[in-house]
Structure formats: C-alpha cells, structure tokens
Design a protein around this motif. Sequence first.
Motif, PDB file in Angstrom:
ATOM      1  N   VAL A 125       1.014  -1.314   0.092  1.00 27.94           N
ATOM      2  CA  VAL A 125       0.042   0.013  -0.291  1.00 27.94           C
ATOM      3  C   VAL A 125       0.960   1.265   0.172  1.00 27.94           C
ATOM      4  O   VAL A 125       0.682   2.185  -0.720  1.00 27.94           O
ATOM      5  N   ALA A 174       5.379   8.591   7.496  1.00 23.59           N
ATOM      6  CA  ALA A 174       4.155   7.782   7.204  1.00 23.59           C
ATOM      7  C   ALA A 174       3.925   6.702   8.125  1.00 23.59           C
ATOM      8  O   ALA A 174       2.992   6.356   8.530  1.00 23.59           O
TER       9      ALA A 174
ATOM     10  N   MET B  93       1.846  12.952   0.805  1.00 21.79           N
ATOM     11  CA  MET B  93       2.163  11.371   0.320  1.00 21.79           C
ATOM     12  C   MET B  93       2.295  10.582   1.770  1.00 21.79           C
ATOM     13  O   MET B  93       1.857   9.343   1.809  1.00 21.79           O
ATOM     14  N   ALA B  94       3.131  10.941   2.646  1.00 22.18           N
ATOM     15  CA  ALA B  94       3.310  10.200   3.790  1.00 22.18           C
ATOM     16  C   ALA B  94       2.116   9.998   4.657  1.00 22.18           C
ATOM     17  O   ALA B  94       1.913   8.991   5.094  1.00 22.18           O
ATOM     18  N   ILE B  95       1.114  11.177   4.692  1.00 16.57           N
ATOM     19  CA  ILE B  95       0.051  11.109   5.322  1.00 16.57           C
ATOM     20  C   ILE B  95      -0.745   9.898   4.754  1.00 16.57           C
ATOM     21  O   ILE B  95      -1.363   9.013   5.215  1.00 16.57           O
ATOM     22  N   LEU B  96      -0.792  10.089   3.297  1.00 17.81           N
ATOM     23  CA  LEU B  96      -1.852   9.120   2.564  1.00 17.81           C
ATOM     24  C   LEU B  96      -1.451   7.659   2.896  1.00 17.81           C
ATOM     25  O   LEU B  96      -2.029   6.621   3.183  1.00 17.81           O
ATOM     26  N   ALA B  97       0.086   7.382   2.613  1.00 18.01           N
ATOM     27  CA  ALA B  97       0.588   6.201   2.797  1.00 18.01           C
ATOM     28  C   ALA B  97       0.269   5.568   4.276  1.00 18.01           C
ATOM     29  O   ALA B  97      -0.206   4.425   4.319  1.00 18.01           O
ATOM     30  N   GLY B  98       0.355   6.442   5.142  1.00 20.22           N
ATOM     31  CA  GLY B  98       0.237   5.930   6.515  1.00 20.22           C
ATOM     32  C   GLY B  98      -1.399   5.613   6.974  1.00 20.22           C
ATOM     33  O   GLY B  98      -1.529   4.775   7.409  1.00 20.22           O
ATOM     34  N   VAL B  99      -2.117   6.398   6.348  1.00 23.76           N
ATOM     35  CA  VAL B  99      -3.630   6.176   6.435  1.00 23.76           C
ATOM     36  C   VAL B  99      -4.008   5.027   5.868  1.00 23.76           C
ATOM     37  O   VAL B  99      -4.754   4.206   6.441  1.00 23.76           O
ATOM     38  N   LEU B 100      -3.712   4.702   4.560  1.00 20.64           N
ATOM     39  CA  LEU B 100      -4.218   3.816   3.727  1.00 20.64           C
ATOM     40  C   LEU B 100      -3.651   2.447   4.247  1.00 20.64           C
ATOM     41  O   LEU B 100      -4.314   1.545   4.493  1.00 20.64           O
ATOM     42  N   ALA B 101      -2.347   2.375   4.707  1.00 19.52           N
ATOM     43  CA  ALA B 101      -1.823   1.147   5.174  1.00 19.52           C
ATOM     44  C   ALA B 101      -2.431   0.830   6.548  1.00 19.52           C
ATOM     45  O   ALA B 101      -2.819  -0.712   6.627  1.00 19.52           O
ATOM     46  N   THR B 102      -2.927   1.693   7.252  1.00 18.81           N
ATOM     47  CA  THR B 102      -3.645   1.391   8.588  1.00 18.81           C
ATOM     48  C   THR B 102      -4.904   0.994   8.284  1.00 18.81           C
ATOM     49  O   THR B 102      -5.191  -0.041   8.804  1.00 18.81           O
ATOM     50  N   VAL B 103      -5.682   1.673   7.368  1.00 16.82           N
ATOM     51  CA  VAL B 103      -7.128   1.184   7.037  1.00 16.82           C
ATOM     52  C   VAL B 103      -7.082  -0.119   6.405  1.00 16.82           C
ATOM     53  O   VAL B 103      -8.097  -0.887   6.827  1.00 16.82           O
TER      54      VAL B 103
END
Lengths: 257, 136
Positions: A125, A174, B93-103
């Motif tokens: 992801v 991240a 990008m960092a925020i999206l990567a973290g959020v998507l991986a978590t969800v």
Amino acid sequence: MSPVLDLLLNLLVKNGLLTAFALVGATMWLSYQLSAKLTRGRLHGSALAIMLGLLAAYVAGVSTGGKNGVVDVKLLGGVGLLGGAMLRDFAIVSTAYGATLSDMRKCGVSGVVSLLLGVVLSFVVGAGVALAFGYTDAVSVATIGAGAVTYIVGPVTGAAIGASSELIALSIAAGLVKSVLVMVGAPLFARSIGLDNPRTAMVFGGMMGTTSGVCGALAAIDPRLVPYGAMTSTFYTGLGCLMGPSVLFFATKALLG
Amino acid sequence: MIIYGVGLLAICTLFGALVGDVLGLAIGVKANVGGVGFAMLLLLLLTEKLKRSGRFVPQSEQGIVFWTAMYIPVVVAMAAQQNVLGAVKGGPMAILAGVLATVVCFALIPVIDRIGLARRTLARAALDHPTGDGAA
C-alpha cells in the motif's frame, strides 16, 4: 555572553551524549504529562514524544538550513549519537527479548499469517502511494513502502538501501501517521472488528505492527490485552527489518526494472 | 552481572550486522541486508537456550531490558535528527501512505481472525465427530 553561561554551554557541548539524555528525558516527561492531561492517555506519550522530536527537527531545519535536524545545532550534537545508527540498532535488537519462541508457537497459524500479511500489505500500500505520487526508482518506493510498515522499518530499510535523509524522514512520517491512527482509531472501531479477546489482540498486533500504536490502543480498549498484542507486534518490526531491505526491496526493484 | 546481558546483546547486534553485510556482499548490493532482523532472531534463540539451561539470570536480563526501555527515547532522538523540512514538502504522500496502510490492514483483521478460527473449529469438529476415512 557572560563567562558563566559560556562555561555552561561549553560543558553541554563537551558532554554531548549526556546533554542528549537529559534533553530526551525531559521531552519524554513532558510528552507523558501532555498525554495524560490533554488526551487522558488516548494518544500515547511515546507517540507524542516522537512528534515533538520531529517538530524540533523541523524547527532546527528551518533555522539552520541544515539537513540533520537538531544535530545541526551545535549544542544538540549529542542527539546525533543517541539517535544514530549504532544505538538505534542496539535498542531495536533488544526489543526481541520481549518475545519468546514458545509464545510465538502458541500464537498459531493466524498469528503467522497476520505477521506476514501485515508487513507485506502495508509495504505494498505504501509503495503504491509512492508510485501514485510520481516516485519511480526502487529505493524511494521501497523506503516509503517500508515506512508504511512502521517508523522503525522505514529508516532501517532506507539506511540499508541508501535512501536520502528526506526519504527517510518521509518514511518515518508515514509510519508515525500509522502509529497515531492505530492509537486513536482502533479503540473507536474495536467493537466492530471483535477486538475484545487475546486471540484477536494477537492478530491485531500482527496486522498493525507498530508497537507503540498497538500497545497504546490495547491499553485504551482493555489493559489485559496489551501483552498479547505486544507479543506479535514485537515480531512485526523484526520481520519488517528482515524483509524490507531484502525480499521486499528486491521485489520492488524487479517490478520497477 | 548486567554486563553479561549488555555484552550478549552487543554480540548479537554485531553478528547480525556481519551476517547482513556478508549477505549484501553475496547478493551484490552495497547494503546491509536484514542485519537487525538476524540479530533479533539470534538474541531470541540464544536467550531462550541460556534460560533453559539456567545460565541466564535476572541480573543479566536487566542488561537487555534496559535497552528495550531505551528504545522509544532512541527513536525520539532519531526523529529529532531527520530532515523533516524536506519531508514536509512531500506532505500529503506520507499521510496518505500511513492512513491507507492502516485502514487496509485494520479492515482485514476479522478475515485473518476467521481463517485461524475456521481451522481450529474444523479440527475440533473432526475430533468430536471422527469420520470413517480419517482424512484431515
């Protein structure tokens, strides 16, 4: 500058590592106070301390124009030793001691599946997001993917495959987003995924991985579940550090050509 | 003695780093490949073995546990020396990567949980109602 102040500054620079201990200690204390008083422990003190660290690095970057965060401030050079590669790896390896092989076996098939899937899925992801944002080289994509695994796996992978400090900072960011989100979000959605028993807590630890996030969340859900989640999440970072710079990086490299 | 624990931890860390370096050299990457991971596995195996033979006493253990407790402060110090200014420029990008991986991972927890349960329930059912062919 008065001679006494001069003397003090000299002393702090000369004993850089001790200055770093004192400073990080004070930061941790402040973070745990803020965590308890402002968020009632909902946001874990350790995550808050890391955020303060990143904030300090940002402020130092703006004021000094350097690339090494607070280390570019002469007085704070010791932080570079405390948070440098040597002590970082040393401390990370020590966390493996929290887990035992026999406990891992008890965890069963679902624990192992959750560990592998958690690491690989987070990486995929994260790497996918990096690709979507226009990164095309394997080192960048793998470092950001590893950051989505945890904020430890990101820098370990990045350092091993020769990523720049900006990329490593991105990967930490991240991982930090993930850690904070797990901490804050998991208690809210615990019921909807049936997170109320040791078994599910182990799967939760294996899927999310970020130890501070998992422990913070489980402490808020039910403190008795903490050791179960902590056990699998301890293996997660190790597995991520093992797979990130090796299998996952090579797979990325092969796919990106 | 506490130094035994610290020494053992140092040996494992150094040995893991060596394995990682050698592996990197063997594969032809100028990098340490999974050194920290190998060190962790080695520490797990060695301490388990030493504990079983009664040679790893609580005092030695403190030498390792201390560094486990120092892990978050070290990470804080590590965070404080990153190029955050550079990272902020790539913010979303960092925020999206973290959020998507978590969800994505969080949403899959019930699925993984069920896989294990199904296996266990099946095994139990087979034990409760043994069928003739005995194929499990």
